[in-house]
Design an enzyme around this catalytic site. Structure first.
Site, PDB file in Angstrom:
ATOM      1  N   GLN A 101      -4.619  -5.537   6.807  1.00  0.00           N
ATOM      2  CA  GLN A 101      -5.596  -6.458   6.207  1.00  0.00           C
ATOM      3  C   GLN A 101      -5.541  -7.861   6.803  1.00  0.00           C
ATOM      4  OE1 GLN A 101      -7.925  -5.426   4.343  1.00  0.00           O
ATOM      5  NE2 GLN A 101      -7.167  -3.459   3.603  1.00  0.00           N
ATOM      6  N   CYS A 127      -4.612   2.529  -3.784  1.00  0.00           N
ATOM      7  CA  CYS A 127      -3.401   3.014  -3.105  1.00  0.00           C
ATOM      8  C   CYS A 127      -2.234   2.051  -3.302  1.00  0.00           C
ATOM      9  CB  CYS A 127      -3.646   3.237  -1.611  1.00  0.00           C
ATOM     10  SG  CYS A 127      -4.868   4.483  -1.273  1.00  0.00           S
ATOM     11  N   HIS A 181       0.874  -1.180   0.000  1.00  0.00           N
ATOM     12  CA  HIS A 181       0.000   0.000   0.000  1.00  0.00           C
ATOM     13  C   HIS A 181       0.917   1.238   0.000  1.00  0.00           C
ATOM     14  CE1 HIS A 181      -2.836   2.924   1.798  1.00  0.00           C
ATOM     15  NE2 HIS A 181      -3.801   2.082   1.484  1.00  0.00           N
ATOM     16  N   ASP A 191       2.908  -5.004   7.952  1.00  0.00           N
ATOM     17  CA  ASP A 191       1.703  -4.176   7.863  1.00  0.00           C
ATOM     18  C   ASP A 191       0.502  -5.119   7.988  1.00  0.00           C
ATOM     19  OD1 ASP A 191      -0.539  -2.801   7.100  1.00  0.00           O
ATOM     20  OD2 ASP A 191       0.301  -1.998   5.239  1.00  0.00           O
ATOM     21  N   LYS A 198     -10.716  -0.959  10.373  1.00  0.00           N
ATOM     22  CA  LYS A 198     -10.831  -2.134   9.495  1.00  0.00           C
ATOM     23  C   LYS A 198     -11.204  -3.382  10.291  1.00  0.00           C
ATOM     24  CE  LYS A 198      -7.420  -0.335   6.231  1.00  0.00           C
ATOM     25  NZ  LYS A 198      -8.099   0.016   4.975  1.00  0.00           N
TER      26      LYS A 198
HETATM   27  N1  PMP Z   1      -1.839  -0.889   4.510  1.00  0.00           N
HETATM   28  C1  PMP Z   1      -2.771  -1.661   3.942  1.00  0.00           C
HETATM   29  C2  PMP Z   1      -2.404  -3.047   3.497  1.00  0.00           C
HETATM   30  C3  PMP Z   1      -4.078  -1.186   3.803  1.00  0.00           C
HETATM   31  O1  PMP Z   1      -5.015  -1.960   3.246  1.00  0.00           O
HETATM   32  C4  PMP Z   1      -4.391   0.121   4.271  1.00  0.00           C
HETATM   33  C5  PMP Z   1      -5.781   0.693   4.121  1.00  0.00           C
HETATM   34  N2  PMP Z   1      -6.340   0.515   2.850  1.00  0.00           N
HETATM   35  C6  PMP Z   1      -3.379   0.878   4.853  1.00  0.00           C
HETATM   36  C7  PMP Z   1      -2.130   0.338   4.962  1.00  0.00           C
HETATM   37  C8  PMP Z   1      -3.645   2.249   5.382  1.00  0.00           C
HETATM   38  O2  PMP Z   1      -4.503   2.185   6.456  1.00  0.00           O
HETATM   39  P1  PMP Z   1      -5.127   3.509   7.101  1.00  0.00           P
HETATM   40  O3  PMP Z   1      -5.711   4.291   5.951  1.00  0.00           O
HETATM   41  O4  PMP Z   1      -6.150   3.020   8.048  1.00  0.00           O
HETATM   42  O5  PMP Z   1      -4.029   4.244   7.756  1.00  0.00           O
END
Ligand code: PMP
Length: 404
Positions: A202, A363, A122, A199, A225
């Site tokens: 997910q 993203c 991401h 990270d 999430k």
């Molecule tokens: N890493 C991953 C794998 C994600 O899916 C996301 C959210 N789509 C993020 C980071 C960022 O998370 P947040 O917007 O809650 O900070």
């Protein structure tokens, strides 16, 4: 087994309609819906406890502090950290990753040191490292993947050099759903003396995550999430590393003593929590974790695995369907394109049928480039989704396909 109909009653939003159709919410990788218990925990706290934490002698302040610190202990247990000192509350995964990039970067990285990131990260696990490259001249190396969307482990092993300091890897890809072999990757990194940041944005919502079992040095996740509120997230860090890392932000709460000549910092984890924390959010996050525990993490994982398998089978039957990410271990995320229908058109037309999916680059533009596309459609599941909703998605996609 899950009693889905009962569970769905816990989530008031699931019974609303969109364009006069029942809502089919399949954008859970972006954010999950909230059970009544979480929302009520927040209103209850605002209505009957609210006071700033850690510094009040009065009753409400002590009660709010207790809830906040109990939430920390709850998170510690949820991911099996060794101590509460290893649990830092942040705004979410993105802030947790920036904290590590800034603070670990300050303490441990010099010009020419290498950080490995995977091609499926991401943006929030890419951009902070690029910003660090600007500041410090570190070298970013990219861990490639196979066409199925699995980490290319042989190449990964060969990327290490004596200058490799850190590996940054998503536990589960938010696009491909790939469950990366983080335990094995951590063991390899450690033989090279490199640290590992996982990270977990997910993964933590969908499977048991045990930081001691993985043996990672950092783990990040977001409350929103995992059925919790927005604005609260977690950074787990190994205590001996956190001890050596400087604060990320300065202000109240993170200090031991301040004078104009010199300031000393609080002990862990407060050193990394400048300013009034989101103490209502932390408590509500703990309620969300309790909700997940109450249903059972293994039961949730089995239900979502069933939905994913079913959706993969059914979606594959649609003519022109291209699914991105067919890893052997895949979580509840399915990204796809259908013929040459633009994902934005697909998403907009599905929305008119009450079906909420995600479209765009998710993203993860470097991953889009690796897959040779600008954008994808994505359906992602949570514990309250049903096979009937998968059927609605498949029928909806087929209807849109026939229109084109
Ligand atoms: N890493 C991953 C794998 C994600 O899916 C996301 C959210 N789509 C993020 C980071 C960022 O998370 P947040 O917007 O809650 O900070």
């Amino acid at each position: 087994m899950l009693n889905i109909e009962e569970i769905r009653k816990d989530f008031p939003i699931l019974s609303r309609t969109v364009y006069n159709r029942p809502l089919v919410y399949l954008d859970n990788a972006a954010t999950t819906q909230k059970p009544r218990a979480v929302v009520e925990a927040m209103t209850d706290e605002y209505y009957s406890v609210n006071a700033n934490v850690h510094r009040g002698v009065h009753y409400l302040s002590q009660q709010a502090t207790e809830l906040h610190e109990q939430a920390r202990a709850n998170v510690q247990e949820f991911i099996n950290a060794r101590s509460e000192a290893e649990i830092i509350f942040t705004r979410g995964t993105t802030e947790s990753l920036n904290l590590v990039a800034f603070s670990f970067g300050e303490a441990f990285l010099k010009e020419g040191d290498e950080v490995l990131v995977s091609v499926m990260e991401h943006h929030s696990n890419i951009v902070p490292w690029q910003m660090l490259r600007e500041r410090k001249g570190i070298v970013l190396k990219v861990i490639p993947m196979t066409d199925e969307g699995e980490i290319d482990l042989e190449t990964y092993k060969n990327l290490f050099s004596p200058r490799t300091r850190l590996v940054c890897i998503a536990h589960v890809s938010n696009v491909l759903g790939t469950v990366n072999p983080v335990k094995e990757m951590t063991a390899i990194a450690h033989t090279h003396g490199a640290k590992v940041l996982v990270d977990g944005a997910q993964s933590v919502p969908h499977r048991r995550v045990d930081v001691q079992d993985i043996d990672c040095d950092f783990l990040t996740f977001s409350g929103h999430k995992i059925y919790g509120p927005t604005g609260i997230g977690v950074l787990y860090g190994r205590e001996e590393l956190l001890e050596k890392m400087p604060p990320y932000q300065g202000g109240g709460e993170m200090i031991a003593r301040v004078s104009f000549e010199k300031t000393t910092y609080e002990r862990l984890p407060f050193k990394f929590e400048a300013g009034t924390p989101d103490f209502v959010g932390s408590h509500a996050l703990a309620v969300a974790l309790d909700y997940v525990r109450g249903i059972g993490q293994d039961i949730i994982a089995a239900h979502e695995a069933d939905l994913t398998r079913y959706a993969m089978e059914q979606m594959s039957l649609i003519p022109g369907m291209k699914i991105y990410g067919t890893a052997r271990e895949k979580d509840a995320v399915i990204s796809f394109n259908v013929g040459d229908i633009h994902p934005l058109d697909l998403g907009t037309l599905l929305d008119r049928l009450g079906i909420a999916i995600r479209t765009g680059h998710h993203c993860a533009q470097p991953l889009m480039a690796r897959c040779g596309v600008e954008s994808m459609a994505r359906a992602s599941f949570a514990l309250y989704n049903t096979r009937a909703e998968v059927d609605a998605l498949v029928a909806g996609i087929d209807r849109v396909r026939k229109m084109f």
